[in-house]
Scaffold this active site. Sequence first.
Site, mmCIF file in Angstrom:
data_model
loop_
_atom_site.group_PDB
_atom_site.id
_atom_site.type_symbol
_atom_site.label_atom_id
_atom_site.label_comp_id
_atom_site.label_asym_id
_atom_site.label_seq_id
_atom_site.Cartn_x
_atom_site.Cartn_y
_atom_site.Cartn_z
ATOM 1 N N ASP A 59 18.802 21.090 -2.036
ATOM 2 C CA ASP A 59 19.867 21.430 -2.866
ATOM 3 C C ASP A 59 19.981 22.889 -2.952
ATOM 4 O O ASP A 59 19.289 23.880 -2.616
ATOM 5 C CB ASP A 59 19.585 20.889 -4.281
ATOM 6 C CG ASP A 59 21.035 20.769 -5.071
ATOM 7 O OD1 ASP A 59 20.909 20.018 -6.326
ATOM 8 O OD2 ASP A 59 22.178 21.148 -4.672
ATOM 9 N N CYS A 92 25.433 10.564 -7.291
ATOM 10 C CA CYS A 92 24.924 10.942 -8.203
ATOM 11 C C CYS A 92 25.659 11.392 -9.330
ATOM 12 O O CYS A 92 26.903 11.687 -9.339
ATOM 13 C CB CYS A 92 23.924 12.081 -7.885
ATOM 14 S SG CYS A 92 22.404 12.336 -9.113
#
Length: 215
Positions: free
Chosen positions: A135, A16
């Site tokens: 996360d 990412c």
Amino acid sequence: MTSATHARTKTRIKICGLTREADVDAAVAAGADAIGFVFYPPSPRYVTPERAAELVRRLPPFVAAVGLFVNPEPAQVEAVLAKVPLEVLQFHGDETESQCRRYLRPYLKAARVRPDLDLVQYAAAYPSARAILLDAFVDGYGGGGKTFDWSLIPAGLAQSIVLSGGLDGDNVAEAVRRVRPAAVDVSSGVEAAKGIKDAAKIRAFIAAVRSADND
Ligand SMILES: O=C(O)c1ccccc1NCC(=O)[C@H](O)[C@H](O)COP(=O)(O)O
């Protein structure tokens, strides 16, 4: 491979926060399944729709382009989708399910894990999510390079899990063995600087995931 052994399901890998052609090429060459582009302007990894469109053109078939947003206005998402052929959306803010599903694209809903967050209840609020991305709870919504306590992850979430948060080439094999997520996601752990990926770190990360897949 003998009949007595069998490779486990392949853990999918998302890299990412890419901003450069060389990093997209390195991630694809190393075997990434998905490439994430950050459309959250305060992020040092932010790319404009025009820039993302240039980078997405380098992706071969079947490597997914993921667009990441934080509490976006619909017009922002629509403006990105008008220019960038994204296969998957990722929402990292306080978006409701209807705010995520309105674009008629598969989406990941990020949960910022902390001990007082009921993940079963959280996931149940997003039944249409392709996966829940777990996360760490960091300032700035994400990309913080911090792990969270993986023992907080409950069994039996309705959706697949994307494990994220502070992963790198040194800890991702243990993470895969312990959690067996459908996918892993990394940003800081494969960088030389924010938004600048390190090809050797990408290769090491992916090799570590593959090694754990075969344990
Ligand atoms: O990457 C960012 O700058 C970011 C900013 C705001 C919201 C989300 C962001 N990243 C989302 C991701 O999917 C990251 O890969 C994820 O948070 C893990 O980041 P890291 O801990 O640095 O590997």
